[in-house]
Design a protein around this motif. Structure first.
Motif, mmCIF file in Angstrom:
data_model
loop_
_atom_site.group_PDB
_atom_site.id
_atom_site.type_symbol
_atom_site.label_atom_id
_atom_site.label_comp_id
_atom_site.label_asym_id
_atom_site.label_seq_id
_atom_site.Cartn_x
_atom_site.Cartn_y
_atom_site.Cartn_z
ATOM 1 N N ARG A 1 1.739 12.587 -8.882
ATOM 2 C CA ARG A 1 1.543 13.828 -8.137
ATOM 3 C C ARG A 1 2.752 14.763 -8.236
ATOM 4 O O ARG A 1 2.897 15.671 -7.417
ATOM 5 C CB ARG A 1 1.249 13.557 -6.648
ATOM 6 C CG ARG A 1 0.019 12.735 -6.390
ATOM 7 C CD ARG A 1 -0.316 12.656 -4.904
ATOM 8 N NE ARG A 1 0.789 12.149 -4.118
ATOM 9 C CZ ARG A 1 1.051 10.863 -3.934
ATOM 10 N NH1 ARG A 1 0.268 9.947 -4.489
ATOM 11 N NH2 ARG A 1 2.062 10.483 -3.196
ATOM 12 N N SER B 1 -6.105 2.727 0.030
ATOM 13 C CA SER B 1 -5.946 3.280 1.374
ATOM 14 C C SER B 1 -4.500 3.143 1.819
ATOM 15 O O SER B 1 -3.777 2.235 1.392
ATOM 16 C CB SER B 1 -6.859 2.543 2.354
ATOM 17 O OG SER B 1 -6.544 1.162 2.387
ATOM 18 N N GLY B 2 -4.067 4.053 2.648
ATOM 19 C CA GLY B 2 -2.707 4.017 3.143
ATOM 20 C C GLY B 2 -2.484 2.853 4.094
ATOM 21 O O GLY B 2 -3.427 2.182 4.517
ATOM 22 N N THR C 1 0.932 4.213 -2.819
ATOM 23 C CA THR C 1 0.591 5.596 -2.485
ATOM 24 C C THR C 1 1.795 6.529 -2.607
ATOM 25 O O THR C 1 1.627 7.735 -2.793
ATOM 26 C CB THR C 1 0.012 5.688 -1.065
ATOM 27 O OG1 THR C 1 0.954 5.142 -0.124
ATOM 28 C CG2 THR C 1 -1.296 4.920 -0.961
ATOM 29 N N THR C 2 3.010 5.971 -2.516
ATOM 30 C CA THR C 2 4.222 6.788 -2.653
ATOM 31 C C THR C 2 4.586 7.013 -4.111
ATOM 32 O O THR C 2 4.965 8.123 -4.503
ATOM 33 C CB THR C 2 5.406 6.116 -1.931
ATOM 34 O OG1 THR C 2 5.104 6.000 -0.541
ATOM 35 C CG2 THR C 2 6.685 6.935 -2.096
ATOM 36 N N VAL D 1 -0.677 7.588 -7.919
ATOM 37 C CA VAL D 1 -1.898 8.158 -7.341
ATOM 38 C C VAL D 1 -2.995 7.103 -7.264
ATOM 39 O O VAL D 1 -4.179 7.435 -7.229
ATOM 40 C CB VAL D 1 -2.398 9.374 -8.154
ATOM 41 C CG1 VAL D 1 -1.449 10.529 -8.040
ATOM 42 C CG2 VAL D 1 -2.627 8.987 -9.619
ATOM 43 N N PRO E 1 -5.825 4.847 -6.178
ATOM 44 C CA PRO E 1 -6.786 5.107 -5.101
ATOM 45 C C PRO E 1 -6.876 3.961 -4.108
ATOM 46 O O PRO E 1 -7.897 3.270 -4.002
ATOM 47 C CB PRO E 1 -8.097 5.298 -5.864
ATOM 48 C CG PRO E 1 -7.954 4.437 -7.074
ATOM 49 C CD PRO E 1 -6.492 4.507 -7.457
ATOM 50 N N ARG F 1 0.831 -1.211 0.000
ATOM 51 C CA ARG F 1 0.000 0.000 0.000
ATOM 52 C C ARG F 1 0.863 1.257 0.000
ATOM 53 O O ARG F 1 0.586 2.214 -0.723
ATOM 54 C CB ARG F 1 -0.920 -0.004 1.223
ATOM 55 C CG ARG F 1 -2.062 -0.988 1.164
ATOM 56 C CD ARG F 1 -3.077 -0.673 2.253
ATOM 57 N NE ARG F 1 -4.163 -1.630 2.235
ATOM 58 C CZ ARG F 1 -4.430 -2.485 3.209
ATOM 59 N NH1 ARG F 1 -3.681 -2.500 4.300
ATOM 60 N NH2 ARG F 1 -5.443 -3.315 3.129
#
Length: 262
Positions: A81, A24-25, A16-17, A20, A22, A12
């Protein structure tokens, strides 16, 4: 069984790193989870690169190659991002200031982008777009392998930045979480993975893709050594700098010679 939550949280964190996506962290965030995320980074890079390679092929089918390359670079920034681009600019501003270690780290934390950072962003993004344009006429499999290997090599450089023995420049932040968490076996396996992806990148020259990957990694390792000497260790921004540098060098090396006829 005890390691399953760590690997799940690490996956995860990697997603997330580096994207993008979607998801959950992680429920747990510590150095063990951070190390898993850094080890999985190159695999995430392969998947992201395949997506970008397919997008570039679609764009190049109806647009001039350079415009397609520019749009693909913009899509890459959107899907990450712009996190690594921010690290690139911040690190160049800090090193280009020629200030003390402490002042350089303060500059790196500033939200502003200075002239060194702006010029570097223009040059790096332009070089990436031009390299993608040069590769855009390759068969889909070769184009996908080129982009996937370059993006994955950027994440491989991040893993190398977190190799055992490499300290963090400051006690807090992303650098402190992941510094020294990647062992030599994981780094070797990831290097072989990314090099294998690159074998089909250049038609009729199966050696050029892996050499491009090794070149990107070598440049990242040399820059890592300099930054550790200059700053005392790594930070999250340094990892972003290494990622963008390795990606750019790999792309340029993969299109260094005119494509062989096919």
């Amino acid at each position: 069984m005890a390691d399953r939550p760590r690997w799940s949280d690490g996956a995860r964190l990697a997603l997330t790193t580096f994207t993008v996506a979607p998801v959950s962290g992680p429920q747990r965030l510590d150095r063990a989870v951070g190390g898993v995320a850094m080890r999985l980074g190159p695999l995430v890079g392969v998947l992201l690169g395949l997506l970008l390679g397919g997008a570039l092929a679609l764009l190049a089918a109806g647009l001039p190659a350079l415009l397609a390359g520019l749009l693909a670079v913009g899509l890459a920034a959107l899907l990450t991002r712009g996190l690594h681009l921010d690290g690139l600019a911040d690190t160049v501003d800090a090193i280009g200031s020629y200030r003390s270690r402490e002042r350089a780290l303060e500059i790196m934390k500033s939200p502003e982008v200075g002239p060194f950072g702006v010029v570097t962003l223009v040059l790096v993004l332009g070089a990436q777009a031009a390299a993608l344009a040069a590769a855009a006429d390759r068969p889909l499999s070769a184009l996908s392998a080129t982009v996937a290997a370059a993006v994955a090599c950027g994440r491989l450089a991040v893993a190398a930045g977190c190799a055992r023995g490499v300290p963090a420049a400051r006690p807090g932040g992303m650098g402190a979480l992941v510094a020294g968490t990647v062992g030599p076996v994981a780094l070797a396996v990831n290097t072989l993975l990314v090099a294998a992806v690159a074998v089909s990148a250049v038609p009729q020259r199966p050696w050029q893709g892996p050499v491009a990957v090794l070149g990107g990694l070598a440049v990242a390792l040399a820059l890592r050594a300099h930054l550790v000497r200059r700053l005392g260790g790594i930070t999250g921004d340094v990892l972003g700098f290494l990622s963008e540098t390795a990606t750019t060098v790999t792309l340029l090396a993969a299109v260094l010679f005119p494509a062989a006829s096919h």
